[in-house]
Design a protein around this motif. Sequence first.
Motif, PDB file in Angstrom:
ATOM      1  N   ASN A 167     -22.058  -2.087 -25.368  1.00 41.47           N
ATOM      2  CA  ASN A 167     -22.814  -3.339 -25.344  1.00 41.47           C
ATOM      3  C   ASN A 167     -23.395  -3.553 -26.733  1.00 41.47           C
ATOM      4  OD1 ASN A 167     -22.497  -3.922 -22.523  1.00 41.47           O
ATOM      5  ND2 ASN A 167     -23.828  -2.182 -22.159  1.00 41.47           N
ATOM      6  N   VAL A 168     -23.055  -4.682 -27.337  1.00 40.15           N
ATOM      7  CA  VAL A 168     -23.503  -4.935 -28.706  1.00 40.15           C
ATOM      8  C   VAL A 168     -24.138  -6.310 -28.837  1.00 40.15           C
ATOM      9  CG1 VAL A 168     -21.793  -3.390 -29.738  1.00 40.15           C
ATOM     10  CG2 VAL A 168     -21.267  -5.818 -29.491  1.00 40.15           C
ATOM     11  N   LEU A 169     -24.955  -6.417 -29.865  1.00 42.73           N
ATOM     12  CA  LEU A 169     -25.616  -7.662 -30.225  1.00 42.73           C
ATOM     13  C   LEU A 169     -24.995  -8.124 -31.530  1.00 42.73           C
ATOM     14  CD1 LEU A 169     -28.180  -9.437 -29.541  1.00 42.73           C
ATOM     15  CD2 LEU A 169     -29.328  -8.073 -31.278  1.00 42.73           C
ATOM     16  N   GLY A 170     -24.520  -9.361 -31.563  1.00 42.60           N
ATOM     17  CA  GLY A 170     -23.946  -9.922 -32.778  1.00 42.60           C
ATOM     18  C   GLY A 170     -25.031 -10.559 -33.630  1.00 42.60           C
ATOM     19  N   ILE A 171     -25.102 -10.146 -34.887  1.00 36.70           N
ATOM     20  CA  ILE A 171     -26.074 -10.709 -35.818  1.00 36.70           C
ATOM     21  C   ILE A 171     -25.348 -11.167 -37.076  1.00 36.70           C
ATOM     22  CG2 ILE A 171     -27.983  -9.302 -34.963  1.00 36.70           C
ATOM     23  CD1 ILE A 171     -27.623  -7.580 -37.530  1.00 36.70           C
ATOM     24  N   ALA A 175     -22.784  -6.137 -36.111  1.00 29.58           N
ATOM     25  CA  ALA A 175     -23.155  -5.815 -34.733  1.00 29.58           C
ATOM     26  C   ALA A 175     -24.170  -4.683 -34.727  1.00 29.58           C
ATOM     27  CB  ALA A 175     -21.926  -5.408 -33.932  1.00 29.58           C
ATOM     28  N   LEU A 176     -25.040  -4.716 -33.713  1.00 30.75           N
ATOM     29  CA  LEU A 176     -25.986  -3.643 -33.435  1.00 30.75           C
ATOM     30  C   LEU A 176     -25.741  -3.178 -32.011  1.00 30.75           C
ATOM     31  CD1 LEU A 176     -29.302  -5.282 -34.755  1.00 30.75           C
ATOM     32  CD2 LEU A 176     -27.856  -3.636 -35.969  1.00 30.75           C
ATOM     33  N   SER A 177     -25.839  -1.889 -31.759  1.00 33.06           N
ATOM     34  CA  SER A 177     -25.684  -1.370 -30.408  1.00 33.06           C
ATOM     35  C   SER A 177     -26.928  -1.710 -29.592  1.00 33.06           C
ATOM     36  CB  SER A 177     -25.493   0.144 -30.445  1.00 33.06           C
ATOM     37  OG  SER A 177     -25.562   0.674 -29.134  1.00 33.06           O
ATOM     38  N   LEU A 178     -26.726  -2.320 -28.441  1.00 31.05           N
ATOM     39  CA  LEU A 178     -27.865  -2.651 -27.572  1.00 31.05           C
ATOM     40  C   LEU A 178     -28.560  -1.390 -27.064  1.00 31.05           C
ATOM     41  CD1 LEU A 178     -26.588  -5.718 -25.547  1.00 31.05           C
ATOM     42  CD2 LEU A 178     -28.451  -5.654 -27.195  1.00 31.05           C
ATOM     43  N   ASP A 179     -27.824  -0.271 -26.989  1.00 25.47           N
ATOM     44  CA  ASP A 179     -28.448   0.980 -26.556  1.00 25.47           C
ATOM     45  C   ASP A 179     -29.502   1.461 -27.546  1.00 25.47           C
ATOM     46  OD1 ASP A 179     -26.926   1.075 -24.266  1.00 25.47           O
ATOM     47  OD2 ASP A 179     -25.390   2.376 -25.128  1.00 25.47           O
ATOM     48  N   GLU A 180     -29.433   1.006 -28.798  1.00 28.40           N
ATOM     49  CA  GLU A 180     -30.383   1.421 -29.824  1.00 28.40           C
ATOM     50  C   GLU A 180     -31.562   0.453 -29.961  1.00 28.40           C
ATOM     51  OE1 GLU A 180     -28.155   3.934 -33.126  1.00 28.40           O
ATOM     52  OE2 GLU A 180     -27.427   1.858 -33.070  1.00 28.40           O
ATOM     53  N   LEU A 181     -31.562  -0.623 -29.163  1.00 28.44           N
ATOM     54  CA  LEU A 181     -32.608  -1.637 -29.285  1.00 28.44           C
ATOM     55  C   LEU A 181     -33.513  -1.657 -28.059  1.00 28.44           C
ATOM     56  CD1 LEU A 181     -30.518  -4.607 -30.727  1.00 28.44           C
ATOM     57  CD2 LEU A 181     -31.868  -2.907 -31.973  1.00 28.44           C
ATOM     58  N   TRP A 232     -36.315 -10.739 -34.729  1.00 31.70           N
ATOM     59  CA  TRP A 232     -36.753  -9.373 -34.959  1.00 31.70           C
ATOM     60  C   TRP A 232     -36.089  -8.488 -33.913  1.00 31.70           C
ATOM     61  CZ3 TRP A 232     -42.689 -10.573 -34.897  1.00 31.70           C
ATOM     62  CH2 TRP A 232     -43.032 -11.274 -36.052  1.00 31.70           C
ATOM     63  N   ALA A 233     -35.415  -7.457 -34.367  1.00 33.07           N
ATOM     64  CA  ALA A 233     -34.810  -6.468 -33.473  1.00 33.07           C
ATOM     65  C   ALA A 233     -35.714  -5.237 -33.471  1.00 33.07           C
ATOM     66  CB  ALA A 233     -33.406  -6.109 -33.954  1.00 33.07           C
ATOM     67  N   VAL A 234     -36.204  -4.863 -32.304  1.00 31.13           N
ATOM     68  CA  VAL A 234     -37.098  -3.714 -32.159  1.00 31.13           C
ATOM     69  C   VAL A 234     -36.251  -2.511 -31.761  1.00 31.13           C
ATOM     70  CG1 VAL A 234     -39.088  -2.773 -30.936  1.00 31.13           C
ATOM     71  CG2 VAL A 234     -39.008  -5.220 -31.491  1.00 31.13           C
ATOM     72  N   LEU A 235     -36.367  -1.433 -32.525  1.00 31.67           N
ATOM     73  CA  LEU A 235     -35.574  -0.242 -32.258  1.00 31.67           C
ATOM     74  C   LEU A 235     -36.159   0.553 -31.102  1.00 31.67           C
ATOM     75  CD1 LEU A 235     -34.592  -1.134 -35.041  1.00 31.67           C
ATOM     76  CD2 LEU A 235     -34.437   1.256 -35.649  1.00 31.67           C
ATOM     77  N   ARG A 236     -35.272   1.205 -30.373  1.00 29.35           N
ATOM     78  CA  ARG A 236     -35.680   2.005 -29.222  1.00 29.35           C
ATOM     79  C   ARG A 236     -36.144   3.401 -29.652  1.00 29.35           C
ATOM     80  NH1 ARG A 236     -34.388   1.339 -23.978  1.00 29.35           N
ATOM     81  NH2 ARG A 236     -32.777  -0.158 -24.489  1.00 29.35           N
ATOM     82  N   SER A 237     -35.447   4.021 -30.598  1.00 29.91           N
ATOM     83  CA  SER A 237     -35.708   5.419 -30.935  1.00 29.91           C
ATOM     84  C   SER A 237     -36.808   5.621 -31.968  1.00 29.91           C
ATOM     85  CB  SER A 237     -34.430   6.075 -31.450  1.00 29.91           C
ATOM     86  OG  SER A 237     -34.026   5.455 -32.659  1.00 29.91           O
ATOM     87  N   ILE A 255     -23.571  -1.609 -37.373  1.00 28.39           N
ATOM     88  CA  ILE A 255     -24.600  -0.979 -38.195  1.00 28.39           C
ATOM     89  C   ILE A 255     -25.155   0.210 -37.422  1.00 28.39           C
ATOM     90  CG2 ILE A 255     -26.847  -1.265 -39.302  1.00 28.39           C
ATOM     91  CD1 ILE A 255     -26.121  -4.252 -39.629  1.00 28.39           C
ATOM     92  N   ALA A 256     -25.032   1.381 -38.016  1.00 29.83           N
ATOM     93  CA  ALA A 256     -25.537   2.613 -37.405  1.00 29.83           C
ATOM     94  C   ALA A 256     -27.032   2.718 -37.704  1.00 29.83           C
ATOM     95  CB  ALA A 256     -24.781   3.815 -37.944  1.00 29.83           C
ATOM     96  N   LEU A 257     -27.873   2.462 -36.718  1.00 27.54           N
ATOM     97  CA  LEU A 257     -29.317   2.383 -36.938  1.00 27.54           C
ATOM     98  C   LEU A 257     -29.982   3.742 -37.136  1.00 27.54           C
ATOM     99  CD1 LEU A 257     -30.220  -0.481 -34.456  1.00 27.54           C
ATOM    100  CD2 LEU A 257     -30.026  -0.599 -36.942  1.00 27.54           C
ATOM    101  N   VAL A 258     -29.531   4.772 -36.440  1.00 23.07           N
ATOM    102  CA  VAL A 258     -30.181   6.084 -36.566  1.00 23.07           C
ATOM    103  C   VAL A 258     -30.073   6.614 -37.999  1.00 23.07           C
ATOM    104  CG1 VAL A 258     -30.132   8.492 -35.794  1.00 23.07           C
ATOM    105  CG2 VAL A 258     -30.026   6.646 -34.115  1.00 23.07           C
ATOM    106  N   PRO A 259     -28.876   6.641 -38.617  1.00 27.31           N
ATOM    107  CA  PRO A 259     -28.820   7.097 -40.013  1.00 27.31           C
ATOM    108  C   PRO A 259     -29.596   6.183 -40.958  1.00 27.31           C
ATOM    109  CG  PRO A 259     -26.612   7.024 -39.065  1.00 27.31           C
ATOM    110  CD  PRO A 259     -27.548   6.415 -38.075  1.00 27.31           C
TER     111      PRO A 259
END
Length: 187
Positions: free
Chosen positions: A41-45, A53-59, A109-114, A160-164
């Motif tokens: 599941n991804v979000l297109g930006i 794209a951003l992974s919805l699991d990371e948001l 604004w995309a708020v990160l989960r981790s 986009i890999a948000l964790v790294p």
Amino acid sequence: MSPTSHASTEALLSQLQGWRESFDDSFAEPRHSDGWGDAWNVLGIRIAGEPFALSLDELAGLLTAQTPAPYPADAPALIGLIGHRGQVLPLYDLRAWLGRGLSSSVRWWAVLRSSPVALAVEDFDGQWRVPPEDRLQQADSHEGVGRWTLRCNGDLRPLIALVPLVERLTATLAVHKNGAAAAVTTA
């Protein structure tokens, strides 16, 4: 209170407790496949007009941009502070974070989960479920962009890999903080 109404209240409270426990337990269980296999599941930006794209699991959320509270710091790409669900979060310009210059206009604004971090993005295109056949693995990753490119609604979008990215930001801030502390002690 009559014995009948007391029994009804107890039954209702018991039912509510059961729903609460079921709801809470659903987050601990693995997600069930719904015929999509291991779809992402991804979000297109958009960043500088380019699709990403951003992974919805990371948001944890996507918010309409407002005016952030200014914060007097010289941290790279820091725009200010925002509030989300009772927390104060630093807001960073994702475009600047990726080394593509400052955003001219931020709409989301995309708020990160981790991590307690929010990212300012210029535009939001949509949300997609990407099956395995629409994921293209890259030989190497670019600055801030992961090893995957996704085919979403006809566009190729680097994921986009948000964790790294957050790890790199944390390391940059630590170096910046240590450099500032060294400058103060030598002055």
